[in-house]
Design a protein around this motif. Structure first.
Motif, PDB file in Angstrom:
ATOM      1  N   THR A 147       5.743 -62.401 -64.978  1.00 52.00           N
ATOM      2  CA  THR A 147       4.938 -63.206 -64.054  1.00 52.00           C
ATOM      3  C   THR A 147       5.739 -64.365 -63.471  1.00 52.00           C
ATOM      4  O   THR A 147       5.178 -65.424 -63.176  1.00 52.00           O
ATOM      5  N   ILE A 148       7.043 -64.190 -63.311  1.00 55.46           N
ATOM      6  CA  ILE A 148       7.887 -65.272 -62.786  1.00 55.46           C
ATOM      7  C   ILE A 148       7.400 -65.714 -61.407  1.00 55.46           C
ATOM      8  O   ILE A 148       7.378 -66.899 -61.093  1.00 55.46           O
ATOM      9  N   TRP A 156       2.973 -50.539 -65.645  1.00 56.31           N
ATOM     10  CA  TRP A 156       2.623 -51.956 -65.730  1.00 56.31           C
ATOM     11  C   TRP A 156       3.578 -52.641 -66.690  1.00 56.31           C
ATOM     12  O   TRP A 156       4.040 -52.026 -67.658  1.00 56.31           O
ATOM     13  N   ALA A 157       3.874 -53.901 -66.436  1.00 54.32           N
ATOM     14  CA  ALA A 157       4.737 -54.677 -67.317  1.00 54.32           C
ATOM     15  C   ALA A 157       3.956 -55.836 -67.917  1.00 54.32           C
ATOM     16  O   ALA A 157       3.113 -56.445 -67.258  1.00 54.32           O
ATOM     17  N   VAL A 158       4.258 -56.136 -69.185  1.00 60.29           N
ATOM     18  CA  VAL A 158       3.618 -57.252 -69.869  1.00 60.29           C
ATOM     19  C   VAL A 158       4.596 -57.760 -70.925  1.00 60.29           C
ATOM     20  O   VAL A 158       5.323 -56.983 -71.545  1.00 60.29           O
ATOM     21  N   GLU A 159       4.609 -59.066 -71.098  1.00 59.31           N
ATOM     22  CA  GLU A 159       5.484 -59.655 -72.113  1.00 59.31           C
ATOM     23  C   GLU A 159       4.960 -59.313 -73.502  1.00 59.31           C
ATOM     24  O   GLU A 159       3.760 -59.161 -73.709  1.00 59.31           O
ATOM     25  N   GLN A 160       5.864 -59.195 -74.459  1.00 65.77           N
ATOM     26  CA  GLN A 160       5.531 -58.663 -75.773  1.00 65.77           C
ATOM     27  C   GLN A 160       4.403 -59.415 -76.482  1.00 65.77           C
ATOM     28  O   GLN A 160       3.455 -58.811 -76.989  1.00 65.77           O
ATOM     29  N   PRO A 198       4.246 -66.259 -59.629  1.00 64.23           N
ATOM     30  CA  PRO A 198       2.865 -66.354 -60.110  1.00 64.23           C
ATOM     31  C   PRO A 198       1.811 -65.704 -59.227  1.00 64.23           C
ATOM     32  O   PRO A 198       0.769 -65.275 -59.714  1.00 64.23           O
ATOM     33  N   ASP A 199       2.045 -65.618 -57.936  1.00 65.30           N
ATOM     34  CA  ASP A 199       1.003 -65.128 -57.019  1.00 65.30           C
ATOM     35  C   ASP A 199       1.224 -63.683 -56.578  1.00 65.30           C
ATOM     36  O   ASP A 199       0.621 -63.238 -55.594  1.00 65.30           O
ATOM     37  N   GLN A 200       2.067 -62.959 -57.286  1.00 65.18           N
ATOM     38  CA  GLN A 200       2.385 -61.577 -56.928  1.00 65.18           C
ATOM     39  C   GLN A 200       1.622 -60.592 -57.816  1.00 65.18           C
ATOM     40  O   GLN A 200       1.288 -60.903 -58.957  1.00 65.18           O
ATOM     41  N   THR A 201       1.370 -59.411 -57.298  1.00 65.51           N
ATOM     42  CA  THR A 201       0.757 -58.355 -58.120  1.00 65.51           C
ATOM     43  C   THR A 201       1.824 -57.500 -58.797  1.00 65.51           C
ATOM     44  O   THR A 201       1.533 -56.780 -59.748  1.00 65.51           O
ATOM     45  N   THR A 202       3.068 -57.587 -58.315  1.00 64.99           N
ATOM     46  CA  THR A 202       4.160 -56.809 -58.903  1.00 64.99           C
ATOM     47  C   THR A 202       5.107 -57.741 -59.650  1.00 64.99           C
ATOM     48  O   THR A 202       5.063 -58.960 -59.501  1.00 64.99           O
ATOM     49  N   VAL A 203       5.981 -57.142 -60.454  1.00 69.87           N
ATOM     50  CA  VAL A 203       7.027 -57.920 -61.112  1.00 69.87           C
ATOM     51  C   VAL A 203       7.972 -58.468 -60.042  1.00 69.87           C
ATOM     52  O   VAL A 203       7.993 -57.985 -58.902  1.00 69.87           O
ATOM     53  N   ASP A 204       8.752 -59.476 -60.388  1.00 68.50           N
ATOM     54  CA  ASP A 204       9.667 -60.060 -59.412  1.00 68.50           C
ATOM     55  C   ASP A 204      10.744 -59.041 -59.019  1.00 68.50           C
ATOM     56  O   ASP A 204      11.094 -58.152 -59.814  1.00 68.50           O
ATOM     57  N   ILE A 252      -0.193 -59.303 -66.707  1.00 66.37           N
ATOM     58  CA  ILE A 252       0.153 -57.916 -66.405  1.00 66.37           C
ATOM     59  C   ILE A 252       0.540 -57.804 -64.931  1.00 66.37           C
ATOM     60  O   ILE A 252      -0.124 -58.365 -64.059  1.00 66.37           O
ATOM     61  N   ARG A 253       1.619 -57.082 -64.672  1.00 64.62           N
ATOM     62  CA  ARG A 253       2.082 -56.875 -63.301  1.00 64.62           C
ATOM     63  C   ARG A 253       2.468 -55.412 -63.082  1.00 64.62           C
ATOM     64  O   ARG A 253       2.893 -54.729 -64.013  1.00 64.62           O
TER      65      ARG A 253
END
Length: 328
Positions: A290-291, A256-260, A293-299, A234-235
Motif C-alpha cells: 500500500t505504498i 492480490w497482495a497483502v503484507e504478512q 495509498p490511493d491506488q487499487t493496485t500495488v505500486d 489488500i491490493r
C-alpha cells in the motif's frame, strides 16, 4: 488474544516467513494438569518450522532465578520448548536473560531461542546492507516511497517510516542501508535531519534495481468469498495489476497482495472454506503493498520487481511499457 500475542505472531511471521503458524491460546487439555502457579501464566502455543513451541507472556514478578526455574518447570510439564515474551527490554536485562539461558522474544526487536537454533537480533545489530546483495524489506519500501512520492523535497525518515507502518528505529536502520548503497543522503534543515535521493528518480531506480528483492514471500490460494477485496491493506497484484497499467490482457485468475502481518489479521475473521468457491491468488508480501495509498493496485516499482523473473515475452514487453511511463 492480547495485543502482545498479536505482535508476537506478526513478528515471528516477518522474521521467519513461511515457517510460522498462528499464535493460539494453549489448549485446555495442556493447561488443565499444570500446577496452580503455572496455570495462572498467560500461555500460548505456535508452530515454528513444524515444531510446537510454548509462549509465556510476561512480565511476571520474581527474581531472574525464579523466572528461570518457573520456565524450566513449565517446559518439563508441557514437554515443549518455552519462550518468554516481553514487550520491551533494557540492554542490561537482555544480557542477563542470555547469561541465564532464558529463551525470550521481544516483538520487533529480538528472538533468542537456542533450542530452536535461533538468535535473531534487530535493534541490537547493524541492519542488513546493500553489500549483502539485497535491500531489507523496510529499506526497499522506504526507497520506493521516495522514488514515487517523496522525490521532490527532503523528508524526515521517521515520518516516511510512519506512513508505511514502520518504527523510527526501523527507519534508522533502513537509512543506513540506503546511504551505504549511495541511493540517498541525509541533510540538516534547521533542527531536522532529512533524507532525499542523491540523484533523480529514474537513474536512482536503475542503480537500485539489482538490489531490489521480490516482495512476494509465498502464495496462498483462497476462495473469493472468504475475504473482502476492499479491506485496507489488500491490493491488486501480479499480472492482474500489470494488465491494469499496460495493454497486457487481463488474466483469468485474479491476484492480490497483502503484507504478512496484515494477512494474519484477515485470516482470523475469514469464514470457513467453501469447496465450490473460486480460488484466487493471495501473494504474501514482506512489506506493505500500500505504498501508494490511493491506488487499487500495488505500486509499479514493486510490481516490476515481482514479475522480472517471468519468462513470458509478453510480460517483459509490458514491464518495459510500464517503465517508460514512470516519471514523465
Amino acid at each position: 488474544m492480547t495485543p502482545l500475542a498479536h505482535e508476537t505472531e506478526a513478528y515471528l511471521q516477518t522474521i521467519l516467513p513461511g515457517l510460522v503458524g498462528m499464535v493460539r491460546p494453549a489448549p485446555t487439555e495442556r493447561v488443565a494438569n499444570l500446577p496452580y502457579y503455572l496455570g495462572q501464566l498467560k500461555l500460548y502455543t505456535v508452530q515454528v518450522a513444524e515444531r510446537e513451541v510454548a509462549l509465556v507472556l510476561g512480565p511476571f514478578d520474581g527474581k531472574r532465578g525464579d523466572t528461570k526455574k518457573m520456565l524450566a518447570s513449565l517446559s518439563k510439564y508441557l514437554n515443549l520448548p518455552v519462550i518468554y515474551v516481553l514487550k520491551g527490554l533494557q540492554s542490561f536485562e537482555r544480557k542477563q536473560l542470555i547469561a541465564s539461558g532464558i529463551q525470550f522474544l521481544v516483538p520487533g526487536n529480538q528472538l533468542f531461542a537456542p533450542s530452536l537454533g535461533m538468535d535473531l537480533r534487530e535493534y541490537f545489530r547493524p541492519g542488513a546492507t546493500a553489500t549483502e546483495g539485497q535491500l531489507s524489506p523496510s529499506a526497499q519500501a522506504i526507497l520506493i516511497w521516495l522514488l514515487l512520492i517523496g522525490y521532490e523535497e527532503p523528508w524526515v525518515a521517521a515520518e516516511v517510516a510512519a506512513r508505511l507502518g514502520y518504527t523510527a528505529m526501523t527507519a534508522t536502520r533502513a537509512v543506513r542501508e540506503l546511504e551505504a548503497a549511495e541511493l540517498i543522503e541525509q541533510t540538516r534543515l534547521g533542527r531536522r535531519k532529512c533524507i532525499h535521493l542523491i540523484d533523480a528518480p529514474r537513474p536512482t531506480w536503475e542503480r537500485a534495481k539489482p538490489l531490489m528483492r521480490n516482495p512476494e514471500l509465498r502464495v496462498e490460494f483462497v476462495g473469493r468469498r472468504r475475504f473482502a477485496h476492499g479491506q485496507h491493506g489488500i491490493r491488486v497484484a501480479g499480472l492482474d495489476a500489470l494488465a491494469t497499467r499496460t495493454m497486457l490482457a487481463t488474466p483469468n485468475t485474479h491476484a492480490w497482495a497483502v503484507e504478512q502481518a496484515e494477512w494474519a489479521k484477515i485470516q482470523r475473521g475469514m469464514p470457513a472454506a467453501d469447496p465450490w468457491d473460486t480460488a484466487e491468488v493471495i501473494q504474501i508480501w514482506a512489506y506493505p503493498p500500500t505504498i501508494l495509498p490511493d491506488q487499487t493496485t500495488v505500486d509499479p516499482l514493486s510490481l516490476i520487481v515481482s514479475l522480472r523473473d517471468n519468462d513470458d515475452e509478453r510480460v517483459q514487453l509490458a514491464i518495459e511499457e510500464l517503465e517508460k511511463t514512470l516519471w514523465q
